[in-house]
Design an enzyme around this catalytic site. Sequence first.
Site, mmCIF file in Angstrom:
data_model
loop_
_atom_site.group_PDB
_atom_site.id
_atom_site.type_symbol
_atom_site.label_atom_id
_atom_site.label_comp_id
_atom_site.label_asym_id
_atom_site.label_seq_id
_atom_site.Cartn_x
_atom_site.Cartn_y
_atom_site.Cartn_z
ATOM 1 N N LYS A 148 7.555 -3.950 13.343
ATOM 2 C CA LYS A 148 8.139 -3.308 12.161
ATOM 3 C C LYS A 148 9.101 -2.198 12.553
ATOM 4 C CE LYS A 148 4.370 -3.970 8.786
ATOM 5 N NZ LYS A 148 3.361 -3.245 7.981
ATOM 6 N N LYS A 190 0.828 -1.200 0.000
ATOM 7 C CA LYS A 190 0.000 0.000 0.000
ATOM 8 C C LYS A 190 0.869 1.259 0.000
ATOM 9 C CE LYS A 190 -3.816 0.055 2.436
ATOM 10 N NZ LYS A 190 -4.804 0.165 3.548
ATOM 11 N N GLU A 250 10.082 -5.912 3.849
ATOM 12 C CA GLU A 250 10.281 -7.222 3.241
ATOM 13 C C GLU A 250 9.935 -7.198 1.757
ATOM 14 O OE1 GLU A 250 8.337 -7.902 7.373
ATOM 15 O OE2 GLU A 250 8.262 -6.433 5.737
ATOM 16 N N HIS A 284 -3.002 -38.069 10.432
ATOM 17 C CA HIS A 284 -1.778 -38.824 10.661
ATOM 18 C C HIS A 284 -0.679 -37.943 11.281
ATOM 19 C CE1 HIS A 284 -3.154 -42.474 8.560
ATOM 20 N NE2 HIS A 284 -3.882 -41.615 7.876
ATOM 21 N N GLU A 329 -4.856 -11.719 13.861
ATOM 22 C CA GLU A 329 -4.409 -10.338 13.708
ATOM 23 C C GLU A 329 -5.552 -9.374 13.983
ATOM 24 O OE1 GLU A 329 -1.166 -9.251 10.844
ATOM 25 O OE2 GLU A 329 -2.789 -8.127 9.886
ATOM 26 N N GLY A 343 -5.416 -4.826 5.135
ATOM 27 C CA GLY A 343 -4.624 -5.777 4.361
ATOM 28 C C GLY A 343 -5.177 -7.189 4.369
ATOM 29 N N ARG A 344 -5.618 -7.662 5.547
ATOM 30 C CA ARG A 344 -6.077 -9.057 5.642
ATOM 31 C C ARG A 344 -7.478 -9.246 5.065
ATOM 32 N NH1 ARG A 344 -5.238 -6.618 10.313
ATOM 33 N NH2 ARG A 344 -6.899 -6.263 11.832
#
Length: 548
Positions: free
Chosen positions: A512, A206, A212, A384, A353, A267-268
Amino acid sequence: MNCRTTLPSWHALSAASEQLKEQHLKTLFDTDSERFDKFSRQIPGVLFDFSKQLIDSNVFEQLIKLAKESDVAAWRDKMFSGEKINITEDRAVLHIALRNRDATPIFVDGINVTEQVQAELEKIKVFTDRVRSGEWTGYTGKTVKDIVAIGVGGSNLGPQMVTEALDAYSDGNLNVHYVSNVDGVQLGEVLKKVHAETTLFVISSKTFTTSETMNNARSAVSWFLDSAIEQSAVAKHFVAVSTNLEKTRAFGIADENVFTMWDWVGGRFSLWSAIGLPIALYLGFETFVEVLEGAFEVDTHFKTAEFENNIPLIMALLSVWNSSFLGYTSQAILPYDQALHMLPAYLQQGEMESNGKHVTFDGQTVPYTTVPIIWGMTGINGQHAFYQCLHQGNVIVPSDFIASVEPQIALGNHHDVLLSNFFAQTEALMAGVNEQEIREDLAAKGKSESEIEKLVAHKIHQGNRPTTSMILDKVDAKAVGRLIALYEHKIFCQGIILNVCSFDQWGVELGKGLASNIEAELKQDNIRHDHDSSTSGLIAYYKQKRNS
Protein backbone atom coordinates in the site's frame (compact mmCIF):
# COMPACT_ATOMS: atom_id res chain seq x y z
CA MET A 1 8.04 -18.64 22.89
CA ASN A 2 10.41 -21.39 21.78
CA CYS A 3 10.61 -22.57 18.21
CA ARG A 4 8.28 -25.54 17.89
CA THR A 5 11.03 -27.74 16.48
CA THR A 6 12.39 -28.15 20.02
CA LEU A 7 9.19 -29.77 21.31
CA PRO A 8 9.20 -33.54 21.97
CA SER A 9 6.05 -33.96 19.87
CA TRP A 10 7.72 -32.18 16.93
CA HIS A 11 10.63 -34.63 17.05
CA ALA A 12 8.20 -37.57 17.25
CA LEU A 13 6.22 -36.26 14.30
CA SER A 14 9.37 -35.73 12.24
CA ALA A 15 10.31 -39.36 12.78
CA ALA A 16 6.76 -40.56 12.10
CA SER A 17 6.56 -38.57 8.87
CA GLU A 18 9.48 -40.54 7.42
CA GLN A 19 7.67 -43.77 8.20
CA LEU A 20 4.28 -42.59 6.89
CA LYS A 21 5.83 -41.46 3.61
CA GLU A 22 6.46 -45.16 2.96
CA GLN A 23 2.84 -46.07 3.72
CA HIS A 24 -0.14 -46.04 1.36
CA LEU A 25 -3.58 -44.86 2.38
CA LYS A 26 -5.21 -47.85 0.71
CA THR A 27 -3.15 -50.18 2.88
CA LEU A 28 -4.15 -48.24 6.00
CA PHE A 29 -7.80 -48.74 5.09
CA ASP A 30 -7.31 -52.41 4.17
CA THR A 31 -5.72 -53.16 7.53
CA ASP A 32 -8.19 -51.22 9.68
CA SER A 33 -11.93 -51.66 9.09
CA GLU A 34 -12.69 -49.05 11.77
CA ARG A 35 -10.58 -46.28 10.26
CA PHE A 36 -13.57 -44.10 9.34
CA ASP A 37 -14.97 -44.34 12.87
CA LYS A 38 -11.59 -43.48 14.39
CA PHE A 39 -10.92 -40.51 12.17
CA SER A 40 -14.27 -38.77 11.70
CA ARG A 41 -16.14 -36.37 13.96
CA GLN A 42 -19.60 -34.79 14.02
CA ILE A 43 -21.20 -31.66 15.37
CA PRO A 44 -24.81 -30.63 14.67
CA GLY A 45 -25.10 -30.05 10.92
CA VAL A 46 -21.56 -31.16 10.01
CA LEU A 47 -19.79 -34.47 9.39
CA PHE A 48 -16.00 -34.10 9.30
CA ASP A 49 -14.13 -37.10 7.86
CA PHE A 50 -10.33 -37.00 7.93
CA SER A 51 -9.77 -40.74 7.58
CA LYS A 52 -8.32 -40.23 4.09
CA GLN A 53 -5.48 -38.14 5.51
CA LEU A 54 -2.08 -39.85 5.68
CA ILE A 55 -2.07 -40.37 9.44
CA ASP A 56 -2.25 -43.28 11.86
CA SER A 57 -3.15 -43.47 15.55
CA ASN A 58 0.39 -42.65 16.63
CA VAL A 59 0.57 -39.53 14.43
CA PHE A 60 -2.83 -38.36 15.64
CA GLU A 61 -1.74 -38.81 19.24
CA GLN A 62 1.47 -36.85 18.63
CA LEU A 63 -0.45 -34.08 16.82
CA ILE A 64 -2.69 -33.71 19.87
CA LYS A 65 0.43 -33.54 22.05
CA LEU A 66 1.82 -30.84 19.75
CA ALA A 67 -1.31 -28.77 20.33
CA LYS A 68 -0.97 -29.21 24.08
CA GLU A 69 2.74 -28.43 24.11
CA SER A 70 2.00 -25.30 22.05
CA ASP A 71 -0.45 -24.08 24.72
CA VAL A 72 -3.35 -23.82 22.27
CA ALA A 73 -5.89 -23.96 25.11
CA ALA A 74 -4.29 -21.06 26.96
CA TRP A 75 -4.10 -18.94 23.81
CA ARG A 76 -7.69 -19.82 22.95
CA ASP A 77 -8.78 -18.61 26.38
CA LYS A 78 -6.78 -15.42 25.94
CA MET A 79 -8.54 -14.71 22.65
CA PHE A 80 -12.02 -15.31 24.05
CA SER A 81 -11.33 -13.20 27.14
CA GLY A 82 -10.18 -10.16 25.15
CA GLU A 83 -6.45 -10.26 25.84
CA LYS A 84 -4.38 -8.45 23.21
CA ILE A 85 -2.98 -11.46 21.37
CA ASN A 86 -2.30 -9.42 18.21
CA ILE A 87 1.11 -8.66 19.66
CA THR A 88 2.55 -6.55 16.84
CA GLU A 89 -0.37 -4.11 16.90
CA ASP A 90 -1.25 -4.43 20.60
CA ARG A 91 -4.85 -5.36 19.83
CA ALA A 92 -7.39 -7.88 21.02
CA VAL A 93 -8.70 -10.40 18.49
CA LEU A 94 -12.44 -10.54 19.05
CA HIS A 95 -14.36 -11.47 15.93
CA ILE A 96 -15.93 -14.05 18.26
CA ALA A 97 -17.50 -11.15 20.21
CA LEU A 98 -19.43 -10.14 17.10
CA ARG A 99 -21.48 -13.38 17.25
CA ASN A 100 -21.54 -13.78 21.04
CA ARG A 101 -25.18 -14.87 21.11
CA ASP A 102 -25.37 -15.55 24.86
CA ALA A 103 -24.16 -11.98 25.52
CA THR A 104 -21.34 -13.04 27.86
CA PRO A 105 -19.46 -9.88 28.94
CA ILE A 106 -16.08 -9.49 27.25
CA PHE A 107 -13.88 -6.60 28.36
CA VAL A 108 -11.21 -4.71 26.44
CA ASP A 109 -9.52 -1.82 28.28
CA GLY A 110 -12.33 -1.91 30.84
CA ILE A 111 -15.12 -1.65 28.25
CA ASN A 112 -17.69 -4.41 27.81
CA VAL A 113 -17.48 -4.84 24.05
CA THR A 114 -20.48 -7.19 24.07
CA GLU A 115 -22.70 -4.20 24.86
CA GLN A 116 -21.13 -2.25 21.99
CA VAL A 117 -21.77 -5.13 19.59
CA GLN A 118 -25.39 -5.48 20.69
CA ALA A 119 -25.99 -1.75 20.20
CA GLU A 120 -24.48 -1.87 16.70
CA LEU A 121 -26.54 -4.93 15.77
CA GLU A 122 -29.68 -3.08 16.82
CA LYS A 123 -28.64 -0.13 14.67
CA ILE A 124 -28.11 -2.48 11.71
CA LYS A 125 -31.52 -4.06 12.32
CA VAL A 126 -33.36 -0.72 12.41
CA PHE A 127 -31.62 0.54 9.29
CA THR A 128 -32.07 -2.73 7.40
CA ASP A 129 -35.77 -2.87 8.25
CA ARG A 130 -36.25 0.71 7.07
CA VAL A 131 -34.60 0.03 3.71
CA ARG A 132 -36.26 -3.32 3.09
CA SER A 133 -39.73 -2.10 4.12
CA GLY A 134 -39.54 0.90 1.79
CA GLU A 135 -39.59 3.44 4.62
CA TRP A 136 -36.15 4.65 3.52
CA THR A 137 -36.47 6.60 0.27
CA GLY A 138 -34.06 8.32 -2.07
CA TYR A 139 -33.89 11.91 -3.21
CA THR A 140 -36.92 11.53 -5.49
CA GLY A 141 -38.99 9.68 -2.91
CA LYS A 142 -38.55 6.27 -4.54
CA THR A 143 -37.61 3.17 -2.54
CA VAL A 144 -34.27 1.42 -2.83
CA LYS A 145 -34.00 -1.36 -5.39
CA ASP A 146 -30.21 -1.90 -5.61
CA ILE A 147 -27.41 -2.06 -3.07
CA VAL A 148 -23.89 -1.35 -4.32
CA ALA A 149 -21.28 -2.46 -1.77
CA ILE A 150 -17.88 -0.84 -2.28
CA GLY A 151 -14.93 -2.28 -0.36
CA VAL A 152 -11.86 -4.41 -0.85
CA GLY A 153 -10.28 -7.43 0.83
CA GLY A 154 -12.13 -8.41 3.99
CA SER A 155 -14.62 -5.61 3.42
CA ASN A 156 -15.67 -7.33 0.21
CA LEU A 157 -14.86 -11.04 0.14
CA GLY A 158 -16.82 -12.02 3.24
CA PRO A 159 -20.12 -10.28 2.50
CA GLN A 160 -20.02 -11.25 -1.19
CA MET A 161 -19.23 -14.88 -0.39
CA VAL A 162 -22.12 -15.10 2.07
CA THR A 163 -24.71 -13.34 -0.08
CA GLU A 164 -23.83 -15.52 -3.05
CA ALA A 165 -23.87 -18.66 -0.89
CA LEU A 166 -27.37 -17.78 0.33
CA ASP A 167 -28.72 -16.22 -2.86
CA ALA A 168 -31.36 -18.96 -3.12
CA TYR A 169 -32.96 -17.59 0.06
CA SER A 170 -33.32 -14.02 -1.19
CA ASP A 171 -36.89 -12.71 -1.35
CA GLY A 172 -36.01 -10.64 -4.42
CA ASN A 173 -36.76 -7.42 -2.57
CA LEU A 174 -33.34 -5.96 -3.37
CA ASN A 175 -30.44 -6.58 -5.73
CA VAL A 176 -26.87 -6.48 -4.44
CA HIS A 177 -23.72 -5.65 -6.41
CA TYR A 178 -20.10 -5.67 -5.25
CA VAL A 179 -17.25 -3.43 -6.36
CA SER A 180 -13.75 -4.18 -5.08
CA ASN A 181 -11.35 -3.70 -7.98
CA VAL A 182 -10.14 -0.17 -8.71
CA ASP A 183 -10.06 -1.15 -12.38
CA GLY A 184 -12.87 1.02 -13.75
CA VAL A 185 -14.39 -1.90 -15.65
CA GLN A 186 -15.99 -3.37 -12.54
CA LEU A 187 -17.63 -0.18 -11.26
CA GLY A 188 -18.61 0.82 -14.77
CA GLU A 189 -20.40 -2.49 -15.36
CA VAL A 190 -22.30 -2.19 -12.07
CA LEU A 191 -23.37 1.40 -12.71
CA LYS A 192 -24.86 0.35 -16.07
CA LYS A 193 -27.30 -1.87 -14.19
CA VAL A 194 -28.60 0.58 -11.58
CA HIS A 195 -30.44 3.91 -11.37
CA ALA A 196 -29.28 6.78 -9.19
CA GLU A 197 -32.69 7.45 -7.62
CA THR A 198 -33.13 3.83 -6.41
CA THR A 199 -29.56 2.84 -5.48
CA LEU A 200 -27.98 2.75 -2.02
CA PHE A 201 -24.18 2.67 -1.81
CA VAL A 202 -22.45 1.05 1.18
CA ILE A 203 -18.83 2.26 1.45
CA SER A 204 -16.77 0.01 3.71
CA SER A 205 -13.37 1.23 4.86
CA LYS A 206 -12.30 1.29 8.49
CA THR A 207 -10.18 4.42 8.05
CA PHE A 208 -12.06 5.78 5.03
CA THR A 209 -8.69 6.21 3.37
CA THR A 210 -8.24 2.88 1.53
CA SER A 211 -7.08 4.02 -1.90
CA GLU A 212 -8.98 1.53 -4.05
CA THR A 213 -12.22 1.86 -2.10
CA MET A 214 -12.17 5.64 -1.94
CA ASN A 215 -11.41 6.01 -5.65
CA ASN A 216 -14.42 3.82 -6.41
CA ALA A 217 -16.53 5.74 -3.90
CA ARG A 218 -15.63 9.12 -5.38
CA SER A 219 -16.41 7.89 -8.87
CA ALA A 220 -19.75 6.55 -7.63
CA VAL A 221 -20.60 9.95 -6.15
CA SER A 222 -19.65 11.69 -9.38
CA TRP A 223 -21.91 9.31 -11.34
CA PHE A 224 -24.69 9.82 -8.82
CA LEU A 225 -24.52 13.62 -8.92
CA ASP A 226 -24.85 13.59 -12.70
CA SER A 227 -28.48 12.67 -11.97
CA ALA A 228 -29.16 14.04 -8.50
CA ILE A 229 -27.33 17.38 -9.03
CA GLU A 230 -27.71 18.49 -5.40
CA GLN A 231 -24.84 17.50 -3.08
CA SER A 232 -27.30 17.08 -0.20
CA ALA A 233 -28.82 14.06 -1.98
CA VAL A 234 -25.66 12.07 -1.22
CA ALA A 235 -26.86 11.58 2.36
CA LYS A 236 -29.91 9.67 1.12
CA HIS A 237 -27.92 7.27 -1.04
CA PHE A 238 -24.57 6.71 0.65
CA VAL A 239 -23.87 5.04 4.00
CA ALA A 240 -20.54 3.92 5.43
CA VAL A 241 -18.89 1.33 7.61
CA SER A 242 -15.99 3.20 9.15
CA THR A 243 -14.44 4.58 12.31
CA ASN A 244 -13.47 7.92 10.75
CA LEU A 245 -16.46 10.23 11.23
CA GLU A 246 -14.50 13.28 10.15
CA LYS A 247 -13.88 11.83 6.70
CA THR A 248 -17.36 10.33 6.31
CA ARG A 249 -18.88 13.76 7.11
CA ALA A 250 -16.63 15.40 4.54
CA PHE A 251 -17.84 12.81 2.04
CA GLY A 252 -21.46 13.83 2.68
CA ILE A 253 -22.59 10.90 4.83
CA ALA A 254 -24.65 11.70 7.92
CA ASP A 255 -23.21 10.46 11.22
CA GLU A 256 -26.31 8.37 11.93
CA ASN A 257 -25.66 6.48 8.70
CA VAL A 258 -22.13 5.47 9.64
CA PHE A 259 -21.79 2.00 11.13
CA THR A 260 -18.77 1.38 13.27
CA MET A 261 -15.96 -1.14 13.50
CA TRP A 262 -13.42 -1.66 16.23
CA ASP A 263 -9.66 -2.13 16.11
CA TRP A 264 -10.11 -5.58 17.67
CA VAL A 265 -11.76 -6.79 14.44
CA GLY A 266 -9.41 -7.76 11.64
CA GLY A 267 -10.65 -7.13 8.11
CA ARG A 268 -10.59 -10.78 7.03
CA PHE A 269 -12.64 -11.73 10.11
CA SER A 270 -15.11 -8.85 9.87
CA LEU A 271 -18.18 -10.11 7.99
CA TRP A 272 -19.86 -10.66 11.38
CA SER A 273 -19.72 -6.91 12.06
CA ALA A 274 -21.32 -3.98 10.24
CA ILE A 275 -19.13 -5.04 7.30
CA GLY A 276 -21.90 -7.63 6.89
CA LEU A 277 -24.48 -4.87 6.31
CA PRO A 278 -24.94 -5.94 2.64
CA ILE A 279 -25.81 -9.44 3.91
CA ALA A 280 -28.52 -8.06 6.19
CA LEU A 281 -29.86 -5.71 3.51
CA TYR A 282 -30.01 -8.38 0.82
CA LEU A 283 -31.24 -11.34 2.86
CA GLY A 284 -32.88 -9.68 5.84
CA PHE A 285 -31.58 -9.08 9.34
CA GLU A 286 -33.03 -12.36 10.61
CA THR A 287 -30.94 -14.33 8.11
CA PHE A 288 -27.84 -12.36 9.08
CA VAL A 289 -28.48 -13.34 12.70
CA GLU A 290 -28.77 -17.00 11.68
CA VAL A 291 -25.28 -16.76 10.15
CA LEU A 292 -24.04 -15.36 13.48
CA GLU A 293 -25.79 -18.15 15.38
CA GLY A 294 -24.18 -20.84 13.25
CA ALA A 295 -20.76 -19.37 13.96
CA PHE A 296 -21.56 -19.11 17.68
CA GLU A 297 -22.33 -22.85 17.76
CA VAL A 298 -18.82 -23.53 16.44
CA ASP A 299 -17.32 -21.03 18.89
CA THR A 300 -18.91 -23.02 21.71
CA HIS A 301 -17.64 -26.30 20.27
CA PHE A 302 -14.15 -24.87 19.88
CA LYS A 303 -14.11 -23.62 23.48
CA THR A 304 -15.47 -26.76 25.10
CA ALA A 305 -14.60 -29.86 23.02
CA GLU A 306 -11.67 -32.02 24.08
CA PHE A 307 -8.71 -31.69 21.74
CA GLU A 308 -9.25 -35.19 20.32
CA ASN A 309 -12.77 -34.18 19.21
CA ASN A 310 -12.17 -30.51 18.44
CA ILE A 311 -12.78 -30.14 14.71
CA PRO A 312 -11.11 -26.73 14.08
CA LEU A 313 -8.05 -27.86 16.01
CA ILE A 314 -7.88 -31.14 14.07
CA MET A 315 -8.17 -29.17 10.81
CA ALA A 316 -5.21 -27.03 11.87
CA LEU A 317 -3.13 -30.01 12.96
CA LEU A 318 -3.72 -31.78 9.65
CA SER A 319 -2.60 -28.68 7.77
CA VAL A 320 0.55 -28.44 9.88
CA TRP A 321 1.20 -32.16 9.36
CA ASN A 322 0.78 -31.90 5.60
CA SER A 323 2.76 -28.70 5.06
CA SER A 324 5.44 -28.73 7.75
CA PHE A 325 6.12 -32.48 8.00
CA LEU A 326 5.07 -34.14 4.75
CA GLY A 327 6.21 -31.21 2.62
CA TYR A 328 2.98 -30.55 0.69
CA THR A 329 3.04 -26.88 -0.23
CA SER A 330 -0.52 -26.22 -1.34
CA GLN A 331 -4.06 -27.12 -0.36
CA ALA A 332 -7.20 -27.14 -2.52
CA ILE A 333 -10.66 -26.10 -1.33
CA LEU A 334 -13.22 -27.99 -3.44
CA PRO A 335 -16.88 -27.25 -2.64
CA TYR A 336 -19.43 -29.48 -4.35
CA ASP A 337 -22.12 -26.83 -3.93
CA GLN A 338 -22.36 -24.08 -6.51
CA ALA A 339 -23.55 -21.77 -3.74
CA LEU A 340 -20.07 -21.98 -2.16
CA HIS A 341 -18.21 -21.03 -5.33
CA MET A 342 -16.53 -18.04 -3.62
CA LEU A 343 -15.36 -20.05 -0.60
CA PRO A 344 -11.89 -20.87 -2.03
CA ALA A 345 -11.13 -17.18 -2.64
CA TYR A 346 -12.45 -16.24 0.78
CA LEU A 347 -10.34 -18.87 2.55
CA GLN A 348 -7.35 -17.98 0.41
CA GLN A 349 -7.32 -14.55 2.00
CA GLY A 350 -8.25 -15.86 5.43
CA GLU A 351 -5.40 -18.32 5.68
CA MET A 352 -2.63 -16.88 3.52
CA GLU A 353 -2.97 -13.32 4.80
CA SER A 354 -3.09 -14.61 8.37
CA ASN A 355 -0.31 -17.17 8.45
CA GLY A 356 1.86 -16.21 5.50
CA LYS A 357 4.64 -15.17 7.88
CA HIS A 358 8.34 -15.99 8.16
CA VAL A 359 9.14 -15.16 11.79
CA THR A 360 7.97 -16.43 15.17
CA PHE A 361 6.24 -14.37 17.85
CA ASP A 362 9.64 -13.26 19.13
CA GLY A 363 10.99 -12.39 15.67
CA GLN A 364 13.07 -15.47 14.93
CA THR A 365 13.05 -16.96 11.42
CA VAL A 366 10.91 -20.10 11.28
CA PRO A 367 12.54 -23.24 9.84
CA TYR A 368 9.30 -24.75 8.55
CA THR A 369 6.44 -23.96 6.17
CA THR A 370 3.85 -21.80 7.90
CA VAL A 371 1.06 -21.82 5.35
CA PRO A 372 0.22 -23.79 2.21
CA ILE A 373 -0.90 -22.05 -0.97
CA ILE A 374 -4.71 -22.08 -0.78
CA TRP A 375 -6.64 -22.38 -4.04
CA GLY A 376 -9.56 -24.21 -5.61
CA MET A 377 -12.97 -23.98 -7.25
CA THR A 378 -16.29 -25.79 -7.32
CA GLY A 379 -15.92 -29.54 -7.65
CA ILE A 380 -17.48 -30.48 -10.95
CA ASN A 381 -15.83 -27.56 -12.76
CA GLY A 382 -12.52 -28.40 -11.15
CA GLN A 383 -12.77 -32.01 -12.27
CA HIS A 384 -12.68 -30.81 -15.86
CA ALA A 385 -9.91 -28.29 -15.21
CA PHE A 386 -7.16 -29.36 -12.80
CA TYR A 387 -8.12 -32.69 -11.20
CA GLN A 388 -5.91 -34.45 -13.75
CA CYS A 389 -2.98 -32.91 -11.90
CA LEU A 390 -4.44 -33.90 -8.52
CA HIS A 391 -4.72 -37.52 -9.64
CA GLN A 392 -1.56 -38.07 -11.69
CA GLY A 393 0.63 -35.01 -11.35
CA ASN A 394 4.01 -35.24 -9.63
CA VAL A 395 2.84 -32.84 -6.93
CA ILE A 396 0.56 -33.90 -4.07
CA VAL A 397 -2.17 -31.44 -3.06
CA PRO A 398 -4.16 -32.23 0.09
CA SER A 399 -7.75 -31.20 -0.56
CA ASP A 400 -10.87 -30.30 1.40
CA PHE A 401 -14.02 -31.63 -0.25
CA ILE A 402 -17.24 -29.95 0.93
CA ALA A 403 -20.79 -31.03 0.08
CA SER A 404 -24.31 -31.07 1.51
CA VAL A 405 -26.94 -33.75 2.07
CA GLU A 406 -29.82 -31.60 0.87
CA PRO A 407 -29.49 -29.28 -2.13
CA GLN A 408 -30.62 -25.67 -2.02
CA ILE A 409 -32.57 -26.32 -5.21
CA ALA A 410 -33.84 -29.85 -5.87
CA LEU A 411 -33.84 -30.63 -9.59
CA GLY A 412 -34.40 -34.21 -10.71
CA ASN A 413 -31.47 -36.42 -9.75
CA HIS A 414 -28.90 -33.62 -10.12
CA HIS A 415 -27.78 -33.81 -6.50
CA ASP A 416 -27.19 -37.55 -6.62
CA VAL A 417 -25.06 -37.08 -9.73
CA LEU A 418 -23.14 -34.32 -7.97
CA LEU A 419 -22.56 -36.35 -4.82
CA SER A 420 -21.57 -39.46 -6.76
CA ASN A 421 -18.66 -37.41 -8.11
CA PHE A 422 -17.87 -36.08 -4.64
CA PHE A 423 -17.58 -39.60 -3.19
CA ALA A 424 -15.78 -41.01 -6.23
CA GLN A 425 -13.07 -38.37 -6.34
CA THR A 426 -11.89 -38.82 -2.76
CA GLU A 427 -11.93 -42.59 -3.17
CA ALA A 428 -9.92 -42.39 -6.39
CA LEU A 429 -7.41 -39.95 -4.91
CA MET A 430 -6.95 -42.24 -1.93
CA ALA A 431 -6.80 -45.66 -3.63
CA GLY A 432 -5.51 -44.95 -7.11
CA VAL A 433 -5.20 -47.74 -9.69
CA ASN A 434 -2.15 -50.02 -9.84
CA GLU A 435 -0.48 -51.70 -12.78
CA GLN A 436 -2.06 -55.11 -12.21
CA GLU A 437 -5.57 -53.67 -12.08
CA ILE A 438 -4.96 -51.75 -15.29
CA ARG A 439 -3.60 -54.78 -17.11
CA GLU A 440 -6.58 -56.89 -16.06
CA ASP A 441 -9.02 -54.17 -17.10
CA LEU A 442 -7.43 -53.66 -20.51
CA ALA A 443 -7.24 -57.39 -21.15
CA ALA A 444 -10.94 -57.73 -20.27
CA LYS A 445 -11.64 -55.05 -22.87
CA GLY A 446 -9.89 -57.12 -25.53
CA LYS A 447 -6.68 -55.12 -25.82
CA SER A 448 -3.64 -56.96 -27.19
CA GLU A 449 -0.43 -57.31 -25.21
CA SER A 450 1.30 -54.67 -27.34
CA GLU A 451 -1.59 -52.25 -26.82
CA ILE A 452 -1.53 -52.90 -23.10
CA GLU A 453 2.21 -52.19 -22.93
CA LYS A 454 1.70 -48.84 -24.66
CA LEU A 455 -1.09 -47.77 -22.33
CA VAL A 456 -0.34 -49.21 -18.91
CA ALA A 457 2.13 -46.59 -17.66
CA HIS A 458 -0.15 -43.74 -18.72
CA LYS A 459 -3.14 -45.15 -16.85
CA ILE A 460 -1.47 -45.81 -13.49
CA HIS A 461 -2.84 -43.67 -10.66
CA GLN A 462 -0.58 -43.85 -7.63
CA GLY A 463 -3.29 -42.70 -5.24
CA ASN A 464 -2.19 -41.91 -1.69
CA ARG A 465 -3.44 -38.34 -2.15
CA PRO A 466 -4.81 -37.03 1.17
CA THR A 467 -8.29 -35.51 1.39
CA THR A 468 -10.75 -34.37 4.01
CA SER A 469 -14.51 -34.60 3.45
CA MET A 470 -17.02 -32.26 5.08
CA ILE A 471 -20.73 -32.90 4.62
CA LEU A 472 -23.20 -30.23 5.71
CA ASP A 473 -26.88 -30.93 6.23
CA LYS A 474 -27.74 -28.11 3.84
CA VAL A 475 -26.11 -24.87 2.74
CA ASP A 476 -28.31 -22.50 4.70
CA ALA A 477 -27.50 -19.47 6.85
CA LYS A 478 -26.47 -21.40 9.96
CA ALA A 479 -24.41 -23.84 7.91
CA VAL A 480 -22.50 -20.99 6.27
CA GLY A 481 -21.82 -19.49 9.69
CA ARG A 482 -20.61 -22.82 11.02
CA LEU A 483 -18.36 -23.46 8.03
CA ILE A 484 -16.64 -20.08 8.12
CA ALA A 485 -16.12 -20.25 11.89
CA LEU A 486 -14.56 -23.72 11.59
CA TYR A 487 -11.96 -22.36 9.19
CA GLU A 488 -11.42 -19.19 11.26
CA HIS A 489 -10.55 -21.23 14.34
CA LYS A 490 -8.42 -23.53 12.21
CA ILE A 491 -6.40 -20.47 11.12
CA PHE A 492 -6.03 -19.34 14.74
CA CYS A 493 -4.81 -22.77 15.86
CA GLN A 494 -2.36 -22.98 12.95
CA GLY A 495 -0.84 -19.67 13.99
CA ILE A 496 -0.41 -20.71 17.60
CA ILE A 497 0.99 -24.14 16.73
CA LEU A 498 3.42 -22.64 14.21
CA ASN A 499 4.30 -19.76 16.56
CA VAL A 500 3.39 -16.92 14.17
CA CYS A 501 1.17 -13.88 14.63
CA SER A 502 -1.97 -14.54 12.55
CA PHE A 503 -3.61 -11.15 12.96
CA ASP A 504 -1.34 -8.59 11.33
CA GLN A 505 -0.57 -8.10 7.62
CA TRP A 506 2.56 -6.05 7.25
CA GLY A 507 3.17 -7.38 3.75
CA VAL A 508 -0.10 -5.84 2.64
CA GLU A 509 0.84 -2.55 4.28
CA LEU A 510 4.19 -2.45 2.45
CA GLY A 511 2.49 -2.71 -0.93
CA LYS A 512 0.00 0.00 0.00
CA GLY A 513 2.75 2.44 0.95
CA LEU A 514 4.74 1.89 -2.23
CA ALA A 515 1.62 2.21 -4.39
CA SER A 516 0.76 5.53 -2.74
CA ASN A 517 4.18 6.98 -3.61
CA ILE A 518 4.03 5.73 -7.19
CA GLU A 519 0.48 7.07 -7.61
CA ALA A 520 1.82 10.54 -6.85
CA GLU A 521 4.54 10.06 -9.49
CA LEU A 522 1.95 9.06 -12.09
CA LYS A 523 -0.17 12.13 -11.40
CA GLN A 524 2.59 14.76 -11.19
CA ASP A 525 5.68 15.02 -13.36
CA ASN A 526 7.67 16.94 -10.74
CA ILE A 527 7.54 14.04 -8.24
CA ARG A 528 10.13 11.31 -8.59
CA HIS A 529 11.10 8.54 -6.16
CA ASP A 530 14.06 6.22 -6.27
CA HIS A 531 13.32 2.84 -7.79
CA ASP A 532 15.21 -0.06 -9.28
CA SER A 533 15.80 0.19 -13.04
CA SER A 534 12.96 -2.18 -13.86
CA THR A 535 10.33 -0.27 -11.89
CA SER A 536 11.59 3.08 -13.20
CA GLY A 537 11.54 1.78 -16.75
CA LEU A 538 8.02 0.39 -16.42
CA ILE A 539 6.73 3.67 -14.98
CA ALA A 540 8.40 5.71 -17.70
CA TYR A 541 7.01 3.43 -20.42
CA TYR A 542 3.49 3.70 -19.01
CA LYS A 543 3.61 7.50 -18.70
CA GLN A 544 5.02 7.93 -22.21
CA LYS A 545 2.33 5.71 -23.76
CA ARG A 546 -0.42 7.28 -21.68
CA ASN A 547 0.58 10.82 -22.56
CA SER A 548 0.93 10.08 -26.24
